[in-house]
Write a protein that holds these residues in place. Structure first.
Motif, PDB file in Angstrom:
ATOM      1  N   GLY A  20      32.603  40.987  39.748  1.00 41.08           N
ATOM      2  CA  GLY A  20      33.593  42.052  39.797  1.00 41.08           C
ATOM      3  C   GLY A  20      33.767  42.717  38.445  1.00 41.08           C
ATOM      4  N   LEU A  21      34.428  43.855  38.440  1.00 39.65           N
ATOM      5  CA  LEU A  21      34.623  44.615  37.202  1.00 39.65           C
ATOM      6  C   LEU A  21      35.352  43.790  36.159  1.00 39.65           C
ATOM      7  N   LEU A  22      36.435  43.098  36.536  1.00 41.44           N
ATOM      8  CA  LEU A  22      37.182  42.324  35.547  1.00 41.44           C
ATOM      9  C   LEU A  22      36.335  41.208  34.944  1.00 41.44           C
ATOM     10  N   GLY A  23      35.504  40.575  35.741  1.00 41.36           N
ATOM     11  CA  GLY A  23      34.652  39.508  35.206  1.00 41.36           C
ATOM     12  C   GLY A  23      33.709  40.018  34.139  1.00 41.36           C
ATOM     13  N   HIS A  24      33.138  41.195  34.355  1.00 41.43           N
ATOM     14  CA  HIS A  24      32.212  41.753  33.373  1.00 41.43           C
ATOM     15  C   HIS A  24      32.944  42.308  32.163  1.00 41.43           C
ATOM     16  N   LEU A  25      34.163  42.780  32.354  1.00 44.62           N
ATOM     17  CA  LEU A  25      34.975  43.185  31.208  1.00 44.62           C
ATOM     18  C   LEU A  25      35.329  41.976  30.343  1.00 44.62           C
ATOM     19  N   VAL A  26      35.635  40.843  30.975  1.00 35.93           N
ATOM     20  CA  VAL A  26      35.914  39.617  30.218  1.00 35.93           C
ATOM     21  C   VAL A  26      34.700  39.230  29.382  1.00 35.93           C
ATOM     22  N   GLU A  27      33.507  39.267  29.997  1.00 35.13           N
ATOM     23  CA  GLU A  27      32.288  38.919  29.263  1.00 35.13           C
ATOM     24  C   GLU A  27      32.057  39.848  28.076  1.00 35.13           C
ATOM     25  N   MET A  28      32.228  41.145  28.299  1.00 30.25           N
ATOM     26  CA  MET A  28      32.010  42.110  27.227  1.00 30.25           C
ATOM     27  C   MET A  28      33.030  41.922  26.111  1.00 30.25           C
ATOM     28  N   ALA A  29      34.275  41.721  26.476  1.00 28.56           N
ATOM     29  CA  ALA A  29      35.328  41.543  25.482  1.00 28.56           C
ATOM     30  C   ALA A  29      35.124  40.253  24.679  1.00 28.56           C
ATOM     31  N   ASP A  30      34.879  39.150  25.370  1.00 28.86           N
ATOM     32  CA  ASP A  30      34.672  37.871  24.687  1.00 28.86           C
ATOM     33  C   ASP A  30      33.476  37.935  23.750  1.00 28.86           C
ATOM     34  N   GLY A  31      32.359  38.452  24.234  1.00 30.44           N
ATOM     35  CA  GLY A  31      31.154  38.512  23.427  1.00 30.44           C
ATOM     36  C   GLY A  31      31.311  39.391  22.205  1.00 30.44           C
ATOM     37  N   SER A  32      32.137  40.428  22.333  1.00 31.03           N
ATOM     38  CA  SER A  32      32.325  41.379  21.237  1.00 31.03           C
ATOM     39  C   SER A  32      33.500  41.015  20.339  1.00 31.03           C
ATOM     40  N   GLY A  33      34.262  39.998  20.710  1.00 30.57           N
ATOM     41  CA  GLY A  33      35.425  39.597  19.915  1.00 30.57           C
ATOM     42  C   GLY A  33      36.558  40.601  19.981  1.00 30.57           C
ATOM     43  N   LEU A  34      36.684  41.291  21.126  1.00 31.28           N
ATOM     44  CA  LEU A  34      37.686  42.335  21.290  1.00 31.28           C
ATOM     45  C   LEU A  34      38.456  42.123  22.592  1.00 31.28           C
ATOM     46  N   THR A  35      39.356  43.035  22.877  1.00 26.45           N
ATOM     47  CA  THR A  35      40.049  43.082  24.154  1.00 26.45           C
ATOM     48  C   THR A  35      39.686  44.390  24.837  1.00 26.45           C
ATOM     49  N   ALA A  36      39.435  44.349  26.121  1.00 27.78           N
ATOM     50  CA  ALA A  36      39.173  45.563  26.903  1.00 27.78           C
ATOM     51  C   ALA A  36      40.479  45.988  27.556  1.00 27.78           C
ATOM     52  N   ARG A  37      40.858  47.232  27.335  1.00 23.01           N
ATOM     53  CA  ARG A  37      42.046  47.785  28.005  1.00 23.01           C
ATOM     54  C   ARG A  37      41.550  48.766  29.061  1.00 23.01           C
ATOM     55  N   VAL A  38      41.893  48.510  30.323  1.00 24.60           N
ATOM     56  CA  VAL A  38      41.419  49.350  31.419  1.00 24.60           C
ATOM     57  C   VAL A  38      42.607  49.959  32.152  1.00 24.60           C
ATOM     58  N   ARG A  39      42.436  51.213  32.555  1.00 26.08           N
ATOM     59  CA  ARG A  39      43.474  51.909  33.321  1.00 26.08           C
ATOM     60  C   ARG A  39      43.110  51.820  34.802  1.00 26.08           C
ATOM     61  N   ARG A  40      43.903  51.085  35.548  1.00 23.60           N
ATOM     62  CA  ARG A  40      43.590  50.820  36.965  1.00 23.60           C
ATOM     63  C   ARG A  40      43.413  52.109  37.761  1.00 23.60           C
ATOM     64  N   ASP A  41      44.195  53.134  37.450  1.00 29.58           N
ATOM     65  CA  ASP A  41      44.098  54.381  38.200  1.00 29.58           C
ATOM     66  C   ASP A  41      42.853  55.188  37.839  1.00 29.58           C
ATOM     67  N   ALA A  42      42.180  54.831  36.749  1.00 30.14           N
ATOM     68  CA  ALA A  42      40.974  55.559  36.336  1.00 30.14           C
ATOM     69  C   ALA A  42      39.701  54.954  36.921  1.00 30.14           C
TER      70      ALA A  42
END
Length: 194
Positions: A77-99
């Motif tokens: 799912g989208l959130l799972g891949h955002l977690v992977e990207m954020a963790d690997g990059s040492g950042l936090t992903a902020r996503v707008r649900r309506d977007a």
């Protein structure tokens, strides 16, 4: 075959990168609606048509220096891949649900109970990594953002200065993309949903 210098990874996003998704979410919901016999005629081929669209833009995006990180969205799912990207990059992903782009009818089918079993398993595995995940996401948000995708789109992190080149490259493939979020300094969670 990929030229090594153009290889994009999922763990190289930078703070300030803007996030884009090349296919709408909802393949798991629509295929579940079909299995349950609830899929309306106007949506019959929709999931299949989207699954058959190749991620050809990825090779074009790989040539762009502004594309800092990229991954495909699959069964996590989208959130799972955002977690992977954020963790690997040492950042936090902020996503707008309506977007987040959705396939037609997805919210209606969720209301009819057409949610794949993998959706809850996805949320159970990483929901604690999402700001407000335990209480801030209602059942519909969870069903959308954790929907397992088969042949989903690409999740792309783009440096702000290169967005126009990225969007022009996307347009070469008839993709009109909107930003769904950004990478921010590491916070207490891997992903924030707003």
């Amino acid at each position: 075959m990929v030229e090594r210098g153009r290889l994009k990874r999922n763990d190289t996003a930078q703070q300030g990168c803007r996030l884009y998704l090349t296919k709408p979410i909802g393949i798991g919901v629509l295929t579940t609606a079909e299995k349950q016999g609830k899929l309306r005629d106007e949506h019959r081929q929709l999931a299949t048509d989207w699954m058959c669209r190749l991620n050809r833009p990825g090779s074009r995006f790989g040539r762009l220096p502004a594309v800092r990180a990229m991954t495909d969205v699959t069964g996590f799912g989208l959130l799972g891949h955002l977690v992977e990207m954020a963790d690997g990059s040492g950042l936090t992903a902020r996503v707008r649900r309506d977007a987040v782009p959705l396939l037609p009818g997805v919210r209606d089918y969720i209301g009819l109970g057409c949610v794949p079993g993998g959706t809850q398993r996805n949320f159970d595995s990483y929901g604690h990594r999402i700001a407000g995940g335990e209480t801030g996401l209602d059942a519909t948000d969870r069903a959308i953002l954790c929907d397992p995708q088969t042949s989903g789109g690409l999740l792309v992190a783009v440096s702000p200065g290169g967005e126009s080149d990225f969007l022009a490259a996307a347009a070469e493939f008839d993709l009109k993309l909107d930003c769904i979020g950004e990478m921010i300094a590491r916070g207490s969670h891997a992903v924030e949903v707003r």
